[in-house]
Structures are given as structure tokens and as C-alpha cells.
Design a protein around this motif. Structure first.
Motif, PDB file in Angstrom:
ATOM      1  N   MET A   1      37.401   9.343 -21.194  1.00 44.07           N
ATOM      2  CA  MET A   1      37.399   7.915 -21.446  1.00 44.07           C
ATOM      3  C   MET A   1      37.238   7.661 -22.940  1.00 44.07           C
ATOM      4  N   THR A   2      38.188   8.059 -23.713  1.00 46.15           N
ATOM      5  CA  THR A   2      38.133   7.843 -25.152  1.00 46.15           C
ATOM      6  C   THR A   2      39.241   6.921 -25.614  1.00 46.15           C
ATOM      7  N   THR A   3      39.897   6.252 -24.697  1.00 47.68           N
ATOM      8  CA  THR A   3      40.954   5.314 -25.051  1.00 47.68           C
ATOM      9  C   THR A   3      40.476   3.898 -24.751  1.00 47.68           C
ATOM     10  N   PRO A   4      40.955   2.914 -25.498  1.00 48.43           N
ATOM     11  CA  PRO A   4      40.519   1.534 -25.251  1.00 48.43           C
ATOM     12  C   PRO A   4      41.103   0.985 -23.952  1.00 48.43           C
ATOM     13  N   TYR A   5      40.335   0.107 -23.315  1.00 54.47           N
ATOM     14  CA  TYR A   5      40.774  -0.592 -22.111  1.00 54.47           C
ATOM     15  C   TYR A   5      41.126  -2.031 -22.485  1.00 54.47           C
ATOM     16  N   ARG A   6      41.968  -2.644 -21.649  1.00 58.88           N
ATOM     17  CA  ARG A   6      42.187  -4.086 -21.688  1.00 58.88           C
ATOM     18  C   ARG A   6      42.547  -4.513 -20.294  1.00 58.88           C
ATOM     19  N   CYS A   7      42.023  -5.626 -19.846  1.00 59.53           N
ATOM     20  CA  CYS A   7      42.273  -6.093 -18.492  1.00 59.53           C
ATOM     21  C   CYS A   7      43.706  -6.595 -18.354  1.00 59.53           C
ATOM     22  N   PRO A   8      44.468  -6.088 -17.362  1.00 61.14           N
ATOM     23  CA  PRO A   8      45.833  -6.547 -17.169  1.00 61.14           C
ATOM     24  C   PRO A   8      45.918  -7.924 -16.526  1.00 61.14           C
ATOM     25  N   ASN A   9      44.807  -8.428 -15.998  1.00 59.04           N
ATOM     26  CA  ASN A   9      44.812  -9.726 -15.336  1.00 59.04           C
ATOM     27  C   ASN A   9      44.466 -10.852 -16.316  1.00 59.04           C
ATOM     28  N   CYS A  10      43.284 -10.782 -16.929  1.00 58.29           N
ATOM     29  CA  CYS A  10      42.890 -11.854 -17.845  1.00 58.29           C
ATOM     30  C   CYS A  10      43.396 -11.612 -19.265  1.00 58.29           C
ATOM     31  N   THR A  12      42.382 -10.714 -21.957  1.00 53.90           N
ATOM     32  CA  THR A  12      41.551 -10.935 -23.140  1.00 53.90           C
ATOM     33  C   THR A  12      40.378  -9.973 -23.205  1.00 53.90           C
ATOM     34  N   ASN A  13      39.893  -9.510 -22.069  1.00 52.04           N
ATOM     35  CA  ASN A  13      38.718  -8.645 -22.048  1.00 52.04           C
ATOM     36  C   ASN A  13      39.083  -7.240 -22.511  1.00 52.04           C
ATOM     37  N   LYS A  14      38.404  -6.806 -23.571  1.00 55.81           N
ATOM     38  CA  LYS A  14      38.598  -5.458 -24.095  1.00 55.81           C
ATOM     39  C   LYS A  14      37.278  -4.704 -24.185  1.00 55.81           C
ATOM     40  N   SER A  15      36.184  -5.299 -23.700  1.00 59.08           N
ATOM     41  CA  SER A  15      34.887  -4.662 -23.937  1.00 59.08           C
ATOM     42  C   SER A  15      33.940  -4.626 -22.746  1.00 59.08           C
ATOM     43  N   ARG A  16      34.137  -5.423 -21.717  1.00 60.77           N
ATOM     44  CA  ARG A  16      33.161  -5.475 -20.619  1.00 60.77           C
ATOM     45  C   ARG A  16      33.810  -5.029 -19.309  1.00 60.77           C
ATOM     46  N   PHE A  17      33.351  -3.868 -18.837  1.00 61.78           N
ATOM     47  CA  PHE A  17      33.920  -3.280 -17.628  1.00 61.78           C
ATOM     48  C   PHE A  17      32.834  -2.632 -16.784  1.00 61.78           C
TER      49      PHE A  17
END
Length: 80
Positions: A1-10, A12-17
């Protein structure tokens, strides 16, 4: 898990999962009452019991609640 995430639905979220680890439990249940009759380990599955082949990790967006495979969040995290 060393790659950034982004929510495909909203989108905008890139930090809270929420990271959801899946621990499958192989069981044989009574069809009438739902009681567990037998538990299996991965070494002693019967011929009629297919082993779990799903992902070990699922991710939930803590902003909108979407739950998907980790790969989905990683792919959207790669997009700019």
C-alpha cells in the motif's frame, strides 16, 4: 500500500479510508436452522467446497461509504 488512493465515487477524497481485511471461514451449515455443523481449514476442504478466491483487502471511502477492491481506489489515485 504505497500508492495513493482516490475514491471513484465522490472523486474528492484522497486521504480518509477504512481498510477492511477479509478473513474467510469455511463452514458447512444446517440448511434448516443455520447452525454450523462443520468448520474446514484450507487444507481439509471437501470436494464440494470451493476455497475463497476473493480479495484479502477491501477499501471503504470514509467520506461517502463506497466499498470496493483496493485496485479500484489505486487506479483512481493514479489519475490526475
Amino acid at each position: 500500500m504505497t500508492t495513493p488512493y482516490r475514491c471513484p465515487n465522490c472523486k474528492t477524497n484522497k486521504s480518509r479510508f477504512n481498510l477492511i481485511r477479509q478473513l474467510p471461514q469455511a463452514v458447512k451449515m444446517d440448511p434448516n436452522n443455520g447452525n454450523i455443523l462443520e468448520e474446514f481449514s484450507s487444507e481439509n476442504l471437501t470436494a464440494f467446497h470451493m476455497p475463497y478466491r476473493g480479495p484479502e483487502l477491501r477499501v471503504q471511502c470514509a467520506a461517502c461509504g463506497l466499498i470496493e477492491d483496493e485496485k479500484t481506489f489505486v487506479k483512481f489515485g493514479e489519475m490526475k
